[in-house]
Design an enzyme around this catalytic site. Structure first.
Site, mmCIF file in Angstrom:
data_model
loop_
_atom_site.group_PDB
_atom_site.id
_atom_site.type_symbol
_atom_site.label_atom_id
_atom_site.label_comp_id
_atom_site.label_asym_id
_atom_site.label_seq_id
_atom_site.Cartn_x
_atom_site.Cartn_y
_atom_site.Cartn_z
ATOM 1 N N GLY A 1 26.049 32.444 28.635
ATOM 2 C CA GLY A 1 26.493 31.176 28.473
ATOM 3 C C GLY A 1 26.273 31.347 26.901
ATOM 4 O O GLY A 1 26.691 31.895 26.203
ATOM 5 N N THR B 1 26.574 32.413 47.585
ATOM 6 C CA THR B 1 28.049 33.287 47.512
ATOM 7 C C THR B 1 27.796 33.658 48.965
ATOM 8 O O THR B 1 28.016 34.192 49.486
ATOM 9 C CB THR B 1 27.849 34.561 46.382
ATOM 10 N N TYR C 1 25.125 42.654 45.021
ATOM 11 C CA TYR C 1 25.366 41.693 44.219
ATOM 12 C C TYR C 1 25.224 40.689 45.405
ATOM 13 O O TYR C 1 24.048 39.397 45.284
ATOM 14 C CB TYR C 1 26.732 41.063 43.606
ATOM 15 N N LEU D 1 41.248 36.064 39.132
ATOM 16 C CA LEU D 1 42.473 36.095 38.968
ATOM 17 C C LEU D 1 43.030 34.894 38.166
ATOM 18 O O LEU D 1 43.871 35.529 37.522
ATOM 19 C CB LEU D 1 42.330 36.094 40.216
ATOM 20 N N ARG E 1 41.930 34.717 49.462
ATOM 21 C CA ARG E 1 40.716 34.360 49.270
ATOM 22 C C ARG E 1 41.203 32.204 49.358
ATOM 23 O O ARG E 1 41.817 31.907 49.644
ATOM 24 C CB ARG E 1 40.547 34.169 47.746
ATOM 25 N N ARG F 1 40.962 46.831 45.024
ATOM 26 C CA ARG F 1 40.073 47.395 44.020
ATOM 27 C C ARG F 1 38.940 47.323 44.853
ATOM 28 O O ARG F 1 38.933 46.732 46.437
ATOM 29 C CB ARG F 1 39.959 45.826 43.468
HETATM 30 N N1 UDP Z 1 42.832 39.955 41.755
HETATM 31 C C1 UDP Z 1 43.628 40.578 41.017
HETATM 32 N N2 UDP Z 1 44.022 40.696 39.940
HETATM 33 C C2 UDP Z 1 43.253 40.743 39.078
HETATM 34 C C3 UDP Z 1 42.531 39.453 39.181
HETATM 35 C C4 UDP Z 1 41.480 39.255 40.740
HETATM 36 O O1 UDP Z 1 44.876 40.578 41.730
HETATM 37 O O2 UDP Z 1 43.710 40.531 37.449
HETATM 38 C C5 UDP Z 1 42.097 40.024 42.805
HETATM 39 C C6 UDP Z 1 41.270 40.345 43.710
HETATM 40 O O3 UDP Z 1 41.945 41.801 44.487
HETATM 41 C C7 UDP Z 1 40.952 39.099 44.989
HETATM 42 C C8 UDP Z 1 40.690 38.222 44.015
HETATM 43 O O4 UDP Z 1 41.966 38.740 43.386
HETATM 44 O O5 UDP Z 1 41.873 39.609 45.552
HETATM 45 C C9 UDP Z 1 40.415 37.261 43.288
HETATM 46 O O6 UDP Z 1 39.331 38.189 42.616
HETATM 47 P P1 UDP Z 1 38.340 37.322 41.828
HETATM 48 O O7 UDP Z 1 38.083 38.251 41.104
HETATM 49 O O8 UDP Z 1 39.829 35.973 40.787
HETATM 50 O O9 UDP Z 1 36.955 37.226 42.686
HETATM 51 P P2 UDP Z 1 36.505 37.862 43.683
HETATM 52 O O10 UDP Z 1 37.182 36.959 44.699
HETATM 53 O O11 UDP Z 1 36.098 38.273 43.025
HETATM 54 O O12 UDP Z 1 34.860 36.508 43.303
#
Ligand code: UDP
Length: 335
Positions: free
Chosen positions: A37, A118, A142, A191, A221, A282
């Protein structure tokens, strides 16, 4: 005057909740170790205590010194990927840490808790939108750590009279519309800030997989504005203060939005193309995650104000444009 103790109040969602609490006329004490933070993000708090959540003495003193009658517990580690590599750290911080907060609350007779949870408690969705009743089968440490505390809370309620509202965030996004607060993770993996940085020519950007079984092949999402999340915390606290029961709520906009939709929104809002490379999937990313938030709307009257993806992106961009290094100064960012 009594106070609300906000653990993790220097973090992204916590700091926005502190601002909302302060705007509601409540006295706020932030408790944070500043490991992730930012001190500046606590500027709306009435008091700041630097401490570890597992340091029982400091935590209990903070509760006593400030006449705390409710806790919002945000302080936790939050990266799905890291939790797969370091489950021990996640169990220590998120489970032992939260239990230490609960112990302090019970010992000091603090009867109300709003707990940050979450969408990761659900794991791979078996049906969408995801309601509160959806099976809970986390696919990473997590989600398991958050679910462990969710499961402990009813027992604390019965035995010690501690009432709690659990809020399960989907994809928290955006920044304070007044421009006073924003997202500042190091490294930034989310993202929207990553796509904004790419549009501004500051960084490269990859879409993690475009071969999912979704309309455009990228993950769906549910992006929910951090200020709307903050408002939900106020409603949760008001409900507990009015004697309302313990409850769990999913918090999203209910709008499945693809990674490409977000990239398009960033291009529209920033007015520049986002240079995109397609990368591999990922690990641990479900294809589709979106919420039903009907319950919190009905029971607590939650009404999101910043639902449109363009609005969410606009606030995120405004913050990142003005504060390219987040809360750090440019000099600190270079070090
Ligand atoms: N994502 C992406 N490129 C990036 C970061 C995220 O394509 O550089 C995709 C990720 O695979 C997911 C979505 O964006 O499908 C949201 O990811 P983020 O990490 O923002 O949040 P999460 O869903 O992991 O909480």
């Amino acid at each position: 005057m009594t106070s609300v103790l906000v653990t993790g109040g220097a973090g992204y969602i916590g700091s926005h909740a502190v601002k909302a609490l302060s705007e509601s006329g409540l006295r706020v004490v932030v408790y944070d170790n500043l490991s992730a933070g930012h001190r500046e993000a606590t500027r709306f708090a009435d008091a700041f205590v630097e401490g570890e959540i597992q340091d029982a003495d400091t935590l209990r003193s903070a509760i006593r010194d400030h006449d705390v009658d409710a806790v919002m517990h945000f302080a936790a580690w939050l990266s799905v990927g890291d939790s797969v590599r370091d489950p021990a750290g996640y169990y220590r911080n998120n489970v032992m840490g939260a239990l230490a907060v609960l112990d302090a609350m019970v010992a000091e007779h603090v009867p109300r808790l709003v707990f940050s949870s979450t969408a990761a408690v659900f794991g791979n969705p078996v049906e969408t939108p995801i309601t509160e009743e959806h099976p809970k089968q986390p696919i990473n440490a997590y989600g398991e750590t958050k679910l462990a505390i969710e499961r402990a809370l009813p027992h604390y309620g019965r035995a010690y009279g501690l009432r709690s509202v659990v809020l399960r965030y989907f994809n928290a996004a955006g920044a304070d519309p007044d421009g006073a607060l924003g997202e500042d993770h190091d490294p930034e993996l989310h993202l929207i800030p990553r796509a904004v940085d790419a549009a501004l020519g500051r960084d490269s950007f990859q879409i993690f997989g475009d071969d999912y079984d979704t309309p455009d092949g990228t993950c769906l999402r549910d992006y929910v504005h951090v200020t709307d999340l903050a408002a939900a915390h106020i409603l949760a606290l008001e409900s507990l203060r009015a004697g309302g029961p313990s409850a769990r709520y999913n918090l999203g906009n209910g709008q499945p939005t693809s990674v490409r939709d977000v990239v398009d929104a960033v291009a529209r809002v920033v007015g520049r193309q986002v240079p995109v490379a397609i990368g591999p999937r990922r690990d641990g990313d479900p294809a589709v995650l979106f919420a039903s938030s009907a319950r919190i709307k009905q029971e607590l009257g939650w009404k999101p104000r910043f639902e449109h993806i363009d609005t969410i992106v606009r606030t995120a961009w405004a913050w990142r444009d003005v504060r390219p290094a987040g809360y750090r100064t440019a000099a600190q960012a270079e070090r």
